[in-house]
Design a protein around this motif. Structure first.
Motif, short mmCIF file in Angstrom:
data_model
loop_
_atom_site.label_atom_id
_atom_site.label_comp_id
_atom_site.label_asym_id
_atom_site.label_seq_id
_atom_site.Cartn_x
_atom_site.Cartn_y
_atom_site.Cartn_z
N LEU A 109 116.81 67.78 -22.29
CA LEU A 109 116.66 67.74 -20.84
C LEU A 109 115.58 66.73 -20.45
N ALA A 110 114.46 66.75 -21.18
CA ALA A 110 113.39 65.79 -20.89
C ALA A 110 113.88 64.35 -21.08
N LEU A 111 114.66 64.10 -22.13
CA LEU A 111 115.22 62.77 -22.34
C LEU A 111 116.15 62.39 -21.20
N HIS A 112 116.97 63.33 -20.77
CA HIS A 112 117.92 63.08 -19.68
C HIS A 112 117.19 62.74 -18.39
N CYS A 113 115.98 63.29 -18.23
CA CYS A 113 115.19 63.03 -17.03
C CYS A 113 114.23 61.86 -17.20
N GLY A 114 114.33 61.15 -18.30
CA GLY A 114 113.51 59.97 -18.51
C GLY A 114 112.10 60.25 -18.98
N ASP A 115 111.85 61.45 -19.49
CA ASP A 115 110.50 61.84 -19.92
C ASP A 115 110.45 61.89 -21.44
N ALA A 116 110.45 60.73 -22.08
CA ALA A 116 110.48 60.66 -23.54
C ALA A 116 109.22 61.24 -24.17
N GLN A 117 108.08 61.08 -23.52
CA GLN A 117 106.84 61.62 -24.07
C GLN A 117 106.89 63.13 -24.16
N GLN A 118 107.41 63.79 -23.11
CA GLN A 118 107.54 65.23 -23.14
C GLN A 118 108.55 65.66 -24.20
N ALA A 119 109.64 64.92 -24.35
CA ALA A 119 110.63 65.25 -25.37
C ALA A 119 110.00 65.21 -26.76
N ALA A 120 109.16 64.22 -27.01
CA ALA A 120 108.48 64.12 -28.31
C ALA A 120 107.54 65.29 -28.52
N ARG A 121 106.81 65.68 -27.47
CA ARG A 121 105.90 66.83 -27.59
C ARG A 121 106.66 68.12 -27.88
N LEU A 122 107.76 68.32 -27.19
CA LEU A 122 108.54 69.54 -27.38
C LEU A 122 109.12 69.61 -28.78
N ALA A 123 109.70 68.51 -29.25
CA ALA A 123 110.28 68.51 -30.59
C ALA A 123 109.21 68.72 -31.65
N THR A 124 108.05 68.09 -31.46
CA THR A 124 106.95 68.25 -32.42
C THR A 124 106.45 69.69 -32.44
N ALA A 125 106.30 70.30 -31.27
CA ALA A 125 105.86 71.69 -31.19
C ALA A 125 106.84 72.61 -31.90
N ALA A 126 108.13 72.39 -31.68
CA ALA A 126 109.14 73.23 -32.32
C ALA A 126 109.12 73.07 -33.84
N LEU A 127 108.96 71.84 -34.32
CA LEU A 127 108.92 71.60 -35.76
C LEU A 127 107.72 72.29 -36.40
N ARG A 128 106.56 72.18 -35.76
CA ARG A 128 105.35 72.79 -36.33
C ARG A 128 105.36 74.30 -36.19
N GLY A 129 105.87 74.79 -35.07
CA GLY A 129 105.85 76.23 -34.84
C GLY A 129 106.90 77.00 -35.60
N SER A 130 107.87 76.30 -36.18
CA SER A 130 108.92 77.00 -36.93
C SER A 130 109.04 76.46 -38.36
N ALA A 131 107.99 75.81 -38.84
CA ALA A 131 108.05 75.13 -40.14
C ALA A 131 108.43 76.08 -41.28
N SER A 132 107.94 77.32 -41.23
CA SER A 132 108.21 78.25 -42.33
C SER A 132 109.53 78.99 -42.16
N LEU A 133 110.21 78.78 -41.05
CA LEU A 133 111.43 79.52 -40.75
C LEU A 133 112.67 78.65 -40.70
N ALA A 134 112.52 77.40 -40.34
CA ALA A 134 113.66 76.55 -40.04
C ALA A 134 114.48 76.22 -41.28
N SER A 135 115.78 76.35 -41.16
CA SER A 135 116.71 75.91 -42.20
C SER A 135 116.81 74.39 -42.15
N PRO A 136 117.35 73.75 -43.19
CA PRO A 136 117.46 72.29 -43.17
C PRO A 136 118.25 71.76 -41.97
N GLY A 137 119.33 72.44 -41.61
CA GLY A 137 120.13 71.99 -40.47
C GLY A 137 119.38 72.06 -39.16
N VAL A 138 118.62 73.13 -38.98
CA VAL A 138 117.83 73.29 -37.76
C VAL A 138 116.72 72.24 -37.72
#
Length: 422
Positions: free
Chosen positions: A216-245
């Protein structure tokens, strides 16, 4: 002395494309800006500013321009996209997308540590009809667009089954994006995230943050927010995420880096995603990520390469995405075909760009989808500078002739959320 016309790049935004198209049609009719202003009952300076993308037109201006310039709906068809662009620039529109609106929910997700994380959701027999209905609506959404099914999805929110409500909210958010209602989409996604946190579905919450809110952030032209959101999700789920996720999260991060022009960071994220995908076992992936296959990976890569200006790789990945997609995915086929046409145009292969452009229009008009219409419009903006070529002129006029089909009235149905939106 009159002012020299400002050079326009129609690909910058729909406002730039609209201004360039008004100027082109005015010049074809041999009208000066002052003459057009008189015909519109407007000052020539307003015409100049709109042609130069310095001023957002009103709907009345667009309607009158369409009539006076004999556009036969071509200019009026841009209005839903211009209106959305106006909303994104507005500081006073309460229903527009706002990056800071996600801060509380994302922080709650990062800080919440339930004693027992919920396993994969199970559904009681009494809830199965709703689950089947939601699955059918997802299929219809792929084929017909959000305008055909959004109200039916909203009806599924009136239930006590939190898993069903969470899935319906995620789909409702996706459809609201598809109908140009970005603020409503954000509200749906954030409510789904709050439910995921409350029910201990931490990994699914990460998906909503990185993939749903990130796109959604990318669609609205907010690439910086998209990067923050993806980074937060990666760090906050590092011990849980499957390879596909993890791969899905990293591809959103790659898209954000590409949009910002950071080639090194984009390539790093793509390589990491490929490494994740090499370890993926579909049997061990959550059910809600089962849709994520090679076609989706190719789509994400095609967008990355296009944004970085690497048009041959973008063509290759867009072609691959189109070949791998199920024919029932009409909206996605239209979007990726339009992206392919844009990449071909940027690479100078105008003959093939026109072939793919016509195909993209034919696909897009089969759906009630703002996103498909928007991608087609930006594809036409790519071709705009070549309008003197017969093939380009023909496909552009073909698209404009079908502009009414690319602007379904359903866009207006989600601009004001119901009480279930948040």
């Amino acid at each position: 002395m009159g002012q020299s016309p400002r050079d326009l790049d129609p690909t910058v935004s729909l406002l730039h494309f609209f201004g360039a198209e008004v100027r082109r049609r005015r010049c074809l009719l041999g009208l000066s800006q002052a003459a057009l202003g008189r015909m519109l009952f407007q000052h020539r300076d307003l015409v100049r500013k709109i042609e130069a993308a310095e001023r957002m037109p009103t709907k009345e201006f667009v309607e009158r321009c369409d009539e006076v310039l004999d556009a036969h709906g071509a200019l009026l068809g841009m209005w839903p996209m211009l209106e959305r662009e106006r909303s994104l620039r507005s500081a006073n529109d309460a229903m527009v997308y706002r990056s800071e609106a996600a801060d509380r929910s994302v922080l709650d997700w990062l800080l919440f540590e339930p004693r027992h994380l919920r396993p994969a959701a199970t559904t009681s027999g009494s809830a199965l009809p709703g689950v089947h209905a939601l699955a059918q609506l997802r299929q219809r959404d792929h084929a017909e667009g959000g305008g055909a099914t959004y109200s039916d999805v909203i009806n599924l929110l009136d239930t006590d089954d939190t898993d069903l409500v969470g899935g319906a909210l995620e789909l409702a958010g996706y459809q609201a994006v598809d109908l140009g209602a970005d603020g409503v989409a954000q509200l749906h996604y954030l409510r789904a995230l709050d439910l995921a946190v409350a029910s201990g579905q931490r990994l699914y919450g990460g998906y909503l943050i990185a993939v749903s809110l990130g796109h959604l952030a990318l669609h609205c032209g907010d690439a910086q927010q998209a990067a923050r959101l993806a980074t937060a999700a990666l760090r906050g789920s590092a011990s849980l995420a499957s390879p596909g996720v993890s791969a899905a999260f990293r591809l959103v991060l790659a898209r954000a880096h590409a949009r910002r022009g950071d080639k090194a960071a984009c390539c790093t994220a793509l390589l990491q995603a490929d490494a994740d995908l090499a370890r993926r076992d579909p049997a061990d992936e959550p059910a809600w990520i089962s849709y994520f296959g090679e076609a989706e990976v190719a789509d994400e890569k095609a967008h990355c390469f296009f944004d970085l200006g690497w048009y041959e790789p973008a063509q290759r990945e867009a072609t691959r995405a189109v070949a791998l997609l199920n024919p029932c995915r009409v909206r996605r086929l239209g979007i990726d075909t339009a992206l392919l046409a844009s990449a071909l145009a940027r690479a100078g292969d105008l003959e093939q760009a026109c072939v793919q452009a016509r195909h993209a229009v034919d696909l897009a008009v089969r759906t009630a989808s703002f996103r498909a219409a928007h991608r087609v419009a930006m594809m036409l903006a790519e071709l705009h500078r070549h309008r003197d070529l017969p093939a380009v002129h023909e496909v552009a006029e073909y698209a404009f002739a079908r502009s009414a089909d690319l602007s379904p009235a359903a866009y207006a149905t989600v601009h004001r959320p119901s009480s279930t939106a948040r």
